[in-house]
Design a protein around this motif. Structure first.
Motif, mmCIF file in Angstrom:
data_model
loop_
_atom_site.group_PDB
_atom_site.id
_atom_site.type_symbol
_atom_site.label_atom_id
_atom_site.label_comp_id
_atom_site.label_asym_id
_atom_site.label_seq_id
_atom_site.Cartn_x
_atom_site.Cartn_y
_atom_site.Cartn_z
ATOM 1 N N ARG A 1 0.813 -1.221 0.000
ATOM 2 C CA ARG A 1 0.000 0.000 0.000
ATOM 3 C C ARG A 1 0.844 1.267 0.000
ATOM 4 O O ARG A 1 0.342 2.343 -0.328
ATOM 5 N N MET A 2 2.094 1.159 0.411
ATOM 6 C CA MET A 2 2.908 2.362 0.578
ATOM 7 C C MET A 2 4.209 2.223 -0.201
ATOM 8 O O MET A 2 5.300 2.395 0.339
ATOM 9 N N ASP B 1 3.474 8.129 -0.597
ATOM 10 C CA ASP B 1 2.653 7.412 0.375
ATOM 11 C C ASP B 1 3.267 7.459 1.770
ATOM 12 O O ASP B 1 2.621 7.070 2.739
ATOM 13 N N THR C 1 -3.274 5.855 4.715
ATOM 14 C CA THR C 1 -3.807 5.707 3.355
ATOM 15 C C THR C 1 -5.221 6.246 3.195
ATOM 16 O O THR C 1 -5.703 6.361 2.079
#
Length: 471
Positions: free
Chosen positions: A161-162, A167, A250
């Motif tokens: 996700r990062m 991010d 997020t």
């Protein structure tokens, strides 16, 4: 081998102190110049007194900045909090200089404009400088060193996700600590920290000035060093569950990681803002009246064009009514301008696509600029929808989603909306996978919704409409 990341806080602070001292000196002499326009210097002695006042004010300001914690690298404040501290510190310096020092040493008295001008300019200059360094993460401010405990499947969600530097604004992932209970080695490209969590973790965390520890192991039972985590908590080190970490960084809730105890012990997806609940309909109805007053001519023109394009030949209505699921699972009929052919769903219910060949010529235009959704103002007036909230789905789809997707039904805890966090962050949803991604943003909105959050979403929706980013 253990990964070392020893911090050198004092080395980061020194240049910051030097720069801000320089800024205060420049501002002091600028204040000196401004005040001299009204009260010119009579002789060299007057100049010396003014220069002495500048230096005294700089020293008092720096001591005040230090006293309110503005030279603490671990200061976790938003720019608003930093501004408050700067105002307080300069206010303290102003009081000490004007009300204390000048009364004790009357010979240092200068013209009345000097201290006021210098204080105001100092606040402006320091606020601008701090904003720049926080936005660009200079000197390590607003950037937190984070250590993740776990390197398996759950921890790999952070890596996935990062991936981009964008991010990770505000955080520095020092590394991931593998545990025996991890189902597999999920971390591929991040730094692995090989330490014994039971005996070596405390030393590593203290030596490397870790500010936050994320618990992301696959198996917690008998795997976590509870005493060490307790000691970290007392030291002021943040201990964060991976769900809360992903949510914070997020802007979405990781549905695939949710476990029942998290829902029980967190604030869940319900709101405790009772004032908001009581004023919700009034706010939406008033906003709806304003929008209707501004757009009714456009609505009339749109209806006429739809009728001329194919409504006259087919006899189809210019409006499109369809059942949707709203608050608490109640079904209502949504109203939109018809943007598709009358036979668009002769084969059954379908997801709308990005470049849907079922749309009419005017339909493509009004969907791009969200004009087709203006009739939903009547749903707002009836209390079935709000301006901001999850987009309402069709009962056929909802029945399947509730069976397939955990916690999907939680999105019906609030009224559906014309626009929402999910639409802004993940605009297209034409499959079950897309629905899961949008649900993560919907749950985040439900968990954090507030009037300010709604206003932010509405402002960003205006950008979508003005630049034709809709569909």
């Amino acid at each position: 081998m253990a990964y070392t990341y020893a911090g050198h806080t004092h080395q980061k602070i020194k240049p910051l102190i030097v720069i801000e001292t320089t800024i205060l000196c420049i501002v002091g002499y600028l204040g000196l110049y401004i005040s001299s326009l009204e009260y010119p210097f009579d002789d060299f002695t007057t100049v010396q007194i003014h220069v002495s006042n500048v230096l005294v004010f700089v020293v008092l300001s720096q001591l005040s900045l230090l006293s309110v914690g503005l030279y603490e690298l671990r200061l976790r404040e938003s720019i608003r909090g930093v501004v408050r501290r700067i105002v307080v510190s300069i206010g303290i310096a102003y009081f000490l200089h004007d009300a204390v020092l000048l009364n004790l040493f009357p010979s240092l008295t200068v013209n009345p404009y000097f201290i006021k001008a210098t204080a105001i300019l100092s606040i402006i200059a320091l606020c601008l400088f701090r904003y720049v360094i926080m936005e660009n993460e200079w000197f390590g401010f607003s950037r937190k060193d984070v250590l993740v405990i776990g390197a398996g499947e759950r921890a790999s969600i952070i890596e996935k996700r990062m991936r981009r530097s964008a991010d990770r604004r505000g955080i520095n992932l020092v590394g991931f600590i593998p545990l025996v209970g991890d189902k597999s080695r999920g971390i591929k490209n991040e730094t692995l920290v090989e330490v014994d969590v039971q005996t070596e973790l405390e030393k590593f965390v203290i030596e490397n000035e870790i500010q936050e520890i994320v618990i992301a192991c696959d198996e917690r039972r008998d795997a976590l060093p509870l005493q060490a985590l307790f000691n970290f908590k007392i030291r002021g080190i943040e201990i964060t569950d991976i769900l809360d970490f992903i949510e914070r960084e997020t802007g979405q809730v990781a549905v695939n990681l949710i476990y029942p105890s998290w829902v029980i012990y967190s604030n869940g997806f319900s709101t405790t803002n009772h004032l908001r609940e009581s004023l919700d309909y009034l706010f939406n109805a008033l906003l709806g009246l304003i929008v209707f007053a501004l757009t009714w001519p456009l609505m009339l023109i749109t209806a006429a064009i739809i009728y001329i394009e194919d409504g006259f030949k087919t006899g189809a209505s210019v409006f499109y009514k369809q059942e949707r699921v709203g608050l608490d699972g109640r079904v209502f009929k949504i109203i939109k301008f018809r943007s598709m052919r009358p036979d668009a769903e002769k084969g059954g219910a379908q997801f709308a696509q990005k470049n849907d060949d079922r749309t009419t010529r005017i339909g493509k235009f009004i969907r791009k600029y969200r004009i087709d959704e203006l009739p939903q103002l009547f749903n707002v007036f009836r209390g079935e929808m709000g301006f901001v909230g999850p987009r309402p789905e069709r009962p056929t789809f909802v029945t399947d989603f509730i069976k397939q997707i955990p916690y999907y039904n939680q999105r019906h805890n609030v009224k559906p909306g014309l626009t929402g966090w999910a639409q802004l962050k993940y605009p297209y949803g034409s499959s079950s996978e897309d629905t899961i991604e949008k649900l993560k943003f919907d749950l985040y909105y439900i968990k954090h919704r507030s009037i300010l959050f709604d206003m932010l979403i509405l402002l960003r929706t205006v950008e979508v409409i003005l630049f034709g980013k809709g569909r």
